[in-house]
Every structure is written in C-alpha cells, then in structure tokens.
Design an enzyme around this catalytic site. Structure first.
Site, short mmCIF file in Angstrom:
data_model
loop_
_atom_site.label_atom_id
_atom_site.label_comp_id
_atom_site.label_asym_id
_atom_site.label_seq_id
_atom_site.Cartn_x
_atom_site.Cartn_y
_atom_site.Cartn_z
NE ARG A 127 -1.94 -1.78 3.37
CZ ARG A 127 -2.38 -2.54 4.34
NH1 ARG A 127 -3.66 -2.74 4.49
NH2 ARG A 127 -1.54 -3.10 5.20
CE LYS A 152 4.36 -19.28 12.79
NZ LYS A 152 5.05 -18.49 13.81
CG HIS A 183 11.37 -20.24 9.68
ND1 HIS A 183 10.35 -19.97 10.55
CD2 HIS A 183 12.51 -20.16 10.42
CE1 HIS A 183 10.85 -19.71 11.75
NE2 HIS A 183 12.16 -19.83 11.71
CE LYS A 198 15.12 -22.75 12.22
NZ LYS A 198 15.87 -21.55 12.53
CD GLU A 239 11.98 -18.15 20.16
OE1 GLU A 239 12.42 -17.55 19.17
OE2 GLU A 239 10.79 -18.13 20.50
CG ASP A 258 4.94 -17.77 17.80
OD1 ASP A 258 4.75 -17.35 16.65
OD2 ASP A 258 5.98 -17.52 18.46
CG HIS A 302 8.28 -23.41 14.04
ND1 HIS A 302 8.03 -23.25 12.71
CD2 HIS A 302 8.28 -22.15 14.57
CE1 HIS A 302 7.91 -21.95 12.42
NE2 HIS A 302 8.04 -21.28 13.54
CE LYS A 315 8.25 -15.78 21.34
NZ LYS A 315 9.23 -15.97 20.27
C1 BG6 Z 1 8.62 -17.76 14.41
C2 BG6 Z 1 7.86 -17.30 15.61
O1 BG6 Z 1 7.82 -18.57 13.59
O2 BG6 Z 1 9.75 -18.50 14.82
C3 BG6 Z 1 8.74 -16.50 16.54
O3 BG6 Z 1 6.74 -16.51 15.22
C4 BG6 Z 1 9.99 -17.26 16.88
O4 BG6 Z 1 8.04 -16.14 17.73
C5 BG6 Z 1 10.67 -17.77 15.61
O5 BG6 Z 1 10.86 -16.38 17.60
C6 BG6 Z 1 11.82 -18.68 15.94
O6 BG6 Z 1 12.52 -18.98 14.77
P1 BG6 Z 1 14.06 -19.28 14.79
O7 BG6 Z 1 14.40 -19.59 13.37
O8 BG6 Z 1 14.75 -18.03 15.32
O9 BG6 Z 1 14.25 -20.43 15.71
#
Ligand code: BG6
Length: 516
Positions: free
Chosen positions: A66, A173, A203, A207, A241, A260, A265, A365
């Site tokens: 936009r 996602k 993603h 990896k 994390e 999340d 994942h 987290k």
């Molecule tokens: C994302 C989440 O999909 O993956 C984040 O939304 C998270 O909250 C992230 O921090 C972690 O990805 P990676 O590649 O840093 O382990």
C-alpha cells in the site's frame, strides 16, 4: 603425527539429496513487500540466491503493497535490507546491480481489483522484456486477515493460472488461528489454486539441521534399527528462546506459544523424528508419512490436557545480563492476559514403532538461552555388570542429541571407563559439529525454501491434510485451556528454565529436563 586438516567437503544436504537444477525464469510477487519479513528474510534470501546459486536470467521481484513507493524506493529499501540482514557481506556491487534491475514496485490496496489488473499487465510486460516466460510465484507475506481477499482477487483477475507457464503461491504462517480457520483458509485457497500450486511455508523445514534429521536416520544403516520403542526410552524436544515477544504484542496475544511454535515448528520436528521411512524422497511420499504420525498422536482432551500440559507466562527478570519486563507489562499485551509464553507437554504416538514412548516437548520465551535440540534417550543396558559400589556415580543412559541451533551438530553420550586401576565409569560425548566438518556457511532457511518453490519441489512445505492434522491435535488443548480459570496460568521468572511445575511435571515420570 599427521596434521589434522580441515577440508572443505561438499555438503551432502545441498549436493546429495537433489539433482542440481536451475530454476526456470520466473517472477516473484510479494504481497506485503514493505513488511518486516520481506525486509529481514525474503529480500536478503533472494539476494544470497543471486550471489550463490545463479538465479535464472531475468528473475524479477514485484513488491505489491500500500505504501506510496516506486521502483527506486523499493530498490533502495531492498539494498538497506541486504546491507543489514544478508548472510553474505559486504554487498557485491555487480551482483547487486543485476539483482536490483529486476526489482519492481506496484502500489495498491489488497482489496482493489484495479491493482490486480495493473499487476497482470506488469507481469505480461516482464514476460516480454525480461523473459520470465509466464512463470509466477505469489508470496503472501501480509497479515493473515488479508489472505482471503488477495487470493480471491488473484482468482478474479485470472492470475491463478497462466496458459504459458506455471503459477505457484506461497502462504506464510500463521496458517489459521485454530482448526476451523485453518480448514476455511484451505477451502478458500483450494477454490482458486490447485493443491500442487500451494506452498505452505514453515521455515523450520528449511533449516539444514532439520533436513539432516532424515539424512541421519535414513542415510545410515545403524540408527534406524534402534529407532523405536524397544530401544528408545523417551524423547525430549526443546525449542528455547532467550528473546521475548520483541514488540509483537498484538500478534502474540492472539497466538501464544502453542500456536506460534508448537502447532507448526515443533510438530514438524516431531514428525521428522518419528515418521516411517518414505518410499521415496519425494514430496507426497514424505507428506504421507508425516501425516500418519500426526494422525497417530494420542489426542489430548479433557483432564488429559491438565495432566499432560503446563503453560506459563514470563515475569520480569534478567536475560543475558539485561533486565526485562514481564509479559503482562509488554506493549500491546492485555494486563489480564492468559496467553502463554511457555508450554511443556507430554504426548504419545499410538503406532507400532512408538507405543508407550513419551515425547516431551517444551518451548518458551525469555529462557536462559537460545537452543533447539532433539534428545533421544535410550533404554539402559539390560544388566549392569558394574555395580554402583565399584562405579563412582551412576551410569547414565545413552542419549543422542540432534542440535538444531545454535552449535549445530549431533552428539552421542555413552559411558566410558575412567583410566585407573579401579572401575570408575563416566559419561563422555562423541561429537559432530557442522562448523568443523563443513566449513561452508549454511544457507538461510528461506534461501532453500524459495529455491525449492522455484524448482517446483514442495517436499519441505506442508500439505493441506498435514496442517489440518496438526491443528486437530492442538485444538483439543486449546479447547480445554479456554475452560480453565486465569489462575491456571503459571508465571516463571525471565531468564530461568520455566516454572517449577514444569520440572515437577517430568519428575513425576522419573525424568528431568535436559539443561542444554
Ligand atoms: C517464528 C515465531 O515462527 O519462529 C517467533 O513466530 C519465533 O516467535 C521464531 O521467535 C523462531 O525462529 P528461529 O528460526 O529463530 O528459531
């Protein structure tokens, strides 16, 4: 003594699994091209592909968003992204110049049909001027609430297929918010695109070390025979994390750790560890086996949810030497929120390979460090010949740890005799480190995934039934949590390994969480 030399060996994950191909010329249209994902991940990944794997001649990107930008501002923004986030620095001026000449910008609202008409014209023009042959990838990188109108408009403008070339769509996602919304999104996309055109991205599957789970299991003869309930005692999957929610309060409030991280994942990691060998390393064969694992998950419903899950929120504390606020004090977070930033759970896979083997998952987290690993703990030797009175300390069980990130590698813990005249046993590790065996830098997950989409290989993406099966499992937990009072959310101090209750949860089974 011979000198130990570091040889730049080919990376089997890159070289071995797929016949090297170059993608056909194509255009990638990024919806939401001024957003964070495009800035941090997509543009740097495309630039690195241009640098390392020759992208096809004429490869072009159209940013669709936009903001009132033009081609020049988009190119400048892209250069800023690459300067800041590219894996390879400094920017190579020749590669940049050629890459930037293929970047274009189209300003439009996502709901405006006129914008899609302009897009169709621009794509036709690029086919003629840059030789992109009618091959198109549409990348949905907007907030998910905008997916339906973009998909519908692409269909209405006839951009969902093209007589001349192929058309694919990548969906970021979160794929849905719960089971009904994921099904609805699948239905909406399915009305406009065929399943083989749809690439749902996770993603983690891009990896290198995640792909190596399958290589480790299936390219070696010695692990698969012991990869089952007869030898494996239990499995722990940790995605820790040290970061918090990083200013994403509004998103995270709607999400929480289970949506999340677990639904996508972590369940993906679980399927790769637990699946049966596919009949071929080919997209549908791999998806078939992953889906079977998800279908075999013992459903957690009702009281089982309370007994087998722990959820908590971070309070204030110290992480990596910095004082950090609690979750409830973060911007965009409701001070009475019950959204979890930590989840631990125990689950079982009801099939012949895994019946009775507990899988413990945890993610959070503001934990003390960033680490993703899968630890397979094996059963102890059937008869211990070395009595405890002789052996100093306990003989620990064998544990195989697949370290996904950081310090990517694999280690096997086993007992060894301590040199000396008495019989002391100590645990030692046999270690493989990616960094020392393969000197090359690993590509970023998005590089691999974008390239695979250009090549038409959806093995590392998720299929419709896979996403729905993962949501089906998670939905039972969400439903039960919704009925629970606020008081059932625990708090843990930031910078610690989660709430005390999570330790007690696993102690009850006679285990403890690993301290990675
Ligand atoms: C994302 C989440 O999909 O993956 C984040 O939304 C998270 O909250 C992230 O921090 C972690 O990805 P990676 O590649 O840093 O382990």
């Amino acid at each position: 003594m011979p000198q130990r030399s570091v040889v730049e060996a080919p990376n089997p994950l890159r070289e071995g699994l797929r016949i090297k191909q170059s993608p056909e010329p194509c255009v990638m249209v990024i919806f939401g091209s001024t957003g964070d994902l495009t800035h941090r991940k997509l543009l740097p990944a495309l630039y690195n592909l241009a640098l390392e794997h020759p992208l096809p001649a004429g490869f072009s990107v159209v940013g669709f968003a936009r903001r009132p930008y033009d081609d020049e501002t988009f190119r400048q923004q892209a250069l800023d992204s690459v300067n800041e986030f590219s894996r390879q620095k400094p920017v190579n001026p020749q590669v940049w110049e050629s890459f930037a000449s293929g970047l274009f910008y189209l300003q439009s609202n996502f709901h405006d049909p006129a914008g899609y008409e302009k897009l169709a014209n621009l794509l036709n023009k690029l086919d003629q001027e840059r030789g992109t042959s009618g091959n198109r990838i549409f990348y949905l990188s907007t907030p998910p609430s905008q997916y339906p109108e973009i998909i519908q408009n692409l269909g209405a403008a006839g951009l969902n297929r093209n007589r001349k070339g192929w058309t694919r769509i990548i969906v970021e996602k979160p794929f849905g918010h719960d089971l009904p919304s994921a099904r609805e999104l699948n239905r909406q996309i399915g009305k406009v695109f065929k399943e083989e055109q749809i690439y749902r991205i996770d993603h983690y599957l891009g990896k290198e070390t995640v792909q190596n789970i399958l290589v480790f299991r299936l390219a070696n003869g010695i692990f698969e025979p012991i990869w089952n309930r007869r030898y494996v005692d239990h499995v722990q999957i940790t995605v820790a994390e040290n970061i918090g929610i990083e200013g994403r309060g509004a998103y995270y409030e709607e999400s929480g750790a289970i949506r999340d991280m677990v639904q996508n994942h972590m369940l993906q990691l679980l399927t790769l560890v637990a699946m049966e060998p596919p009949i071929a390393f080919e997209a549908n064969a791999v998806h078939d086996e992953k889906v079977k694992v998800l279908h075999a998950l013992q459903p957690l419903v009702g009281r089982d949810v309370i007994n087998n899950t722990i959820r908590a929120q971070y309070g204030s504390g110290w992480v990596s030497g910095h004082q950090v606020p609690g979750y409830l004090e973060e911007n965009g977070v409701n001070p009475a929120s019950t959204t979890e930033t930590y989840v631990a759970m125990k689950l079982f896979i009801d099939n012949w390979r895994w019946a009775g083997v507990p899988f413990y998952l945890r993610t959070g987290k503001h934990l003390p460090k960033r680490v993703t690993e899968i630890a397979i703990q094996f059963k102890t030797a059937p008869l211990m010949l070395f009595k405890r009175s002789d052996a100093q300390g306990q003989v620990e069980p064998n544990t195989l740890t697949l370290r996904i990130q950081p310090d990517e590698g694999i280690s096997l813990k086993f007992g060894a005799k301590v040199p000396g005249t008495d019989m002391q046993i100590r645990s030692v590790n046999m270690d493989f480190f990616y960094g020392s065996s393969f000197v090359r830098q690993q590509p970023e997950a998005y590089e691999r995934l974008l390239l695979d989409c250009m090549l038409g290989d959806s093995t590392l993406f998720t299929r419709r039934d896979e996403v729905e099966a993962a949501w089906t499992f998670v939905q039972g937990i969400l439903d039960e949590w919704q009925n629970e009072p606020r008081s059932s959310i625990l708090t843990y101090e930031s910078g610690t390994w989660g709430p005390q209750a999570a330790d007690e949860f696993i102690w009850r089974d006679g285990y403890r969480w690993r301290r990675p």
